[in-house]
Motif scaffolding. Structure first.
Motif, PDB file in Angstrom:
ATOM      1  N   UNK A  90      -1.224  -9.696 -73.955  1.00  0.00           N
ATOM      2  CA  UNK A  90      -1.963 -10.338 -75.064  1.00  0.00           C
ATOM      3  C   UNK A  90      -2.342 -11.764 -74.693  1.00  0.00           C
ATOM      4  N   UNK A  91      -1.376 -12.520 -74.175  1.00  0.00           N
ATOM      5  CA  UNK A  91      -1.633 -13.917 -73.834  1.00  0.00           C
ATOM      6  C   UNK A  91      -2.654 -14.063 -72.705  1.00  0.00           C
ATOM      7  N   UNK A  92      -2.472 -13.266 -71.654  1.00  0.00           N
ATOM      8  CA  UNK A  92      -3.305 -13.434 -70.464  1.00  0.00           C
ATOM      9  C   UNK A  92      -4.750 -13.007 -70.675  1.00  0.00           C
ATOM     10  N   UNK A  93      -4.991 -12.154 -71.654  1.00  0.00           N
ATOM     11  CA  UNK A  93      -6.358 -11.705 -71.920  1.00  0.00           C
ATOM     12  C   UNK A  93      -7.001 -12.458 -73.075  1.00  0.00           C
ATOM     13  N   UNK A  94      -6.382 -13.556 -73.480  1.00  0.00           N
ATOM     14  CA  UNK A  94      -6.964 -14.408 -74.514  1.00  0.00           C
ATOM     15  C   UNK A  94      -8.099 -15.229 -73.918  1.00  0.00           C
ATOM     16  N   UNK A  95      -9.322 -14.934 -74.314  1.00  0.00           N
ATOM     17  CA  UNK A  95     -10.499 -15.686 -73.871  1.00  0.00           C
ATOM     18  C   UNK A  95     -10.608 -15.782 -72.356  1.00  0.00           C
ATOM     19  N   UNK A  96     -10.319 -14.686 -71.665  1.00  0.00           N
ATOM     20  CA  UNK A  96     -10.417 -14.682 -70.204  1.00  0.00           C
ATOM     21  C   UNK A  96     -11.055 -13.378 -69.741  1.00  0.00           C
ATOM     22  N   UNK A 126      -3.841  -4.811 -77.501  1.00  0.00           N
ATOM     23  CA  UNK A 126      -4.968  -3.881 -77.449  1.00  0.00           C
ATOM     24  C   UNK A 126      -6.248  -4.545 -77.939  1.00  0.00           C
ATOM     25  N   UNK A 127      -6.131  -5.361 -78.946  1.00  0.00           N
ATOM     26  CA  UNK A 127      -7.305  -6.075 -79.461  1.00  0.00           C
ATOM     27  C   UNK A 127      -7.901  -6.966 -78.368  1.00  0.00           C
ATOM     28  N   UNK A 128      -7.035  -7.722 -77.676  1.00  0.00           N
ATOM     29  CA  UNK A 128      -7.532  -8.606 -76.626  1.00  0.00           C
ATOM     30  C   UNK A 128      -8.023  -7.850 -75.402  1.00  0.00           C
ATOM     31  N   UNK A 129      -7.387  -6.730 -75.116  1.00  0.00           N
ATOM     32  CA  UNK A 129      -7.747  -5.947 -73.931  1.00  0.00           C
ATOM     33  C   UNK A 129      -9.109  -5.273 -74.050  1.00  0.00           C
ATOM     34  N   UNK A 130      -9.573  -5.089 -75.276  1.00  0.00           N
ATOM     35  CA  UNK A 130     -10.781  -4.290 -75.472  1.00  0.00           C
ATOM     36  C   UNK A 130     -11.916  -4.992 -76.193  1.00  0.00           C
ATOM     37  N   UNK A 131     -11.661  -6.112 -76.846  1.00  0.00           N
ATOM     38  CA  UNK A 131     -12.662  -6.721 -77.721  1.00  0.00           C
ATOM     39  C   UNK A 131     -13.922  -7.131 -76.966  1.00  0.00           C
ATOM     40  N   UNK A 132     -15.047  -6.709 -77.494  1.00  0.00           N
ATOM     41  CA  UNK A 132     -16.327  -7.150 -76.961  1.00  0.00           C
ATOM     42  C   UNK A 132     -16.787  -6.467 -75.696  1.00  0.00           C
ATOM     43  N   UNK A 133     -16.118  -5.404 -75.274  1.00  0.00           N
ATOM     44  CA  UNK A 133     -16.521  -4.727 -74.039  1.00  0.00           C
ATOM     45  C   UNK A 133     -16.617  -3.222 -74.287  1.00  0.00           C
ATOM     46  N   UNK A 134     -17.804  -2.693 -74.165  1.00  0.00           N
ATOM     47  CA  UNK A 134     -18.050  -1.279 -74.454  1.00  0.00           C
ATOM     48  C   UNK A 134     -17.235  -0.366 -73.548  1.00  0.00           C
ATOM     49  N   UNK A 135     -17.147  -0.718 -72.273  1.00  0.00           N
ATOM     50  CA  UNK A 135     -16.405   0.115 -71.315  1.00  0.00           C
ATOM     51  C   UNK A 135     -14.916   0.148 -71.652  1.00  0.00           C
TER      52      UNK A 135
END
Length: 224
Positions: free
Chosen positions: A89-95, A132-141
């Motif tokens: 969750x932390x590492x995929x925050x805005x990255x 899961x929210x951070x891992x997937x948000x904004x990316x269709x794939x």
């Protein structure tokens, strides 16, 4: 606090992030080491903009790959799984770069597995949903991969099992919102999983919780 943020920054500058990742690689079979290491990484990378440097360091050092490997090797270790989800969750925050690393490392599937194996643990469900929210948000794939991996169904089950937890309910609904955004297949999955009924039940159970109310209304508007 500012003091905590300063300590994390100093630790990162001193090489703490890289040292933790190295320990994870050296002791991959030791669940206790992995759990403590995930806890350390989570603490080193939490926070807002002040933690971005440590999150970048962690990504560059291979923390995401090491964390996913720990999750796969020690699937039954509840505390490890919760801490590992916190790291992701932390590492995929805005990255975008770390999101890509997580996708390639199989983080989405690892989080779904954690939710399934530890379905009765509210803390795992809440942290995993945020990941899961951070891992997937904004990316269709990424949202498509999550749907095929059973993420929608796992999220629905979390809502069903933990109706009393506003943290689980709000985190799950936020994740479902992003999984169903512009994704017909995931929207269909969510409806089949009972997301509409569950969101309405969350509104009824937690009418004074602003986050639950907001996430429920957003999700209901989205899935129709």
């Amino acid at each position: 606090t500012f003091k905590d943020a300063e300590i994390r920054t100093r630790a990162g500058t001193a090489g703490a992030v890289e040292a933790v990742v190295a320990a994870m690689r050296a002791h991959a079979s030791d669940a206790s080491v992995q759990a403590r290491a995930c806890g350390a990484l989570r603490n080193l990378t939490k926070g807002g903009a002040e933690a971005e440097e440590n999150r970048t360091r962690a990504g560059d050092a291979g923390a995401i790959e090491a964390t996913v490997a720990a999750m796969l090797a020690h699937a039954a270790h509840e505390e490890l799984q919760e801490r590992a989800c916190g790291v992701l969750r932390n590492l995929t925050t805005s990255s975008v770069q770390n999101e890509s690393r997580a996708f390639n490392a199989g983080a989405i599937e690892a989080v779904v597995t954690a939710m399934s194996v530890h379905a009765d643990c509210a803390l795992v469900q809440e942290t995993a949903s945020a990941a899961m929210r951070n891992l997937t948000s904004g990316n269709v794939k990424y949202t498509a991969r999550a749907g095929l991996s059973g993420a929608v169904e796992a999220l629905g089950e979390a809502m069903r099992r933990h109706t009393e937890s506003p943290g689980v309910q709000s985190s799950v609904m936020c994740a479902l919102y992003f999984l169903t955004e512009d994704n017909v297949e995931n929207t269909t999955r969510a409806l089949h999983a009972g997301a509409k009924r569950l969101a309405k039940a969350a509104l009824k159970a937690h009418p004074s919780n602003k986050r639950v109310v907001r996430e429920a209304r957003d999700l209901l508007t989205q899935i129709g």
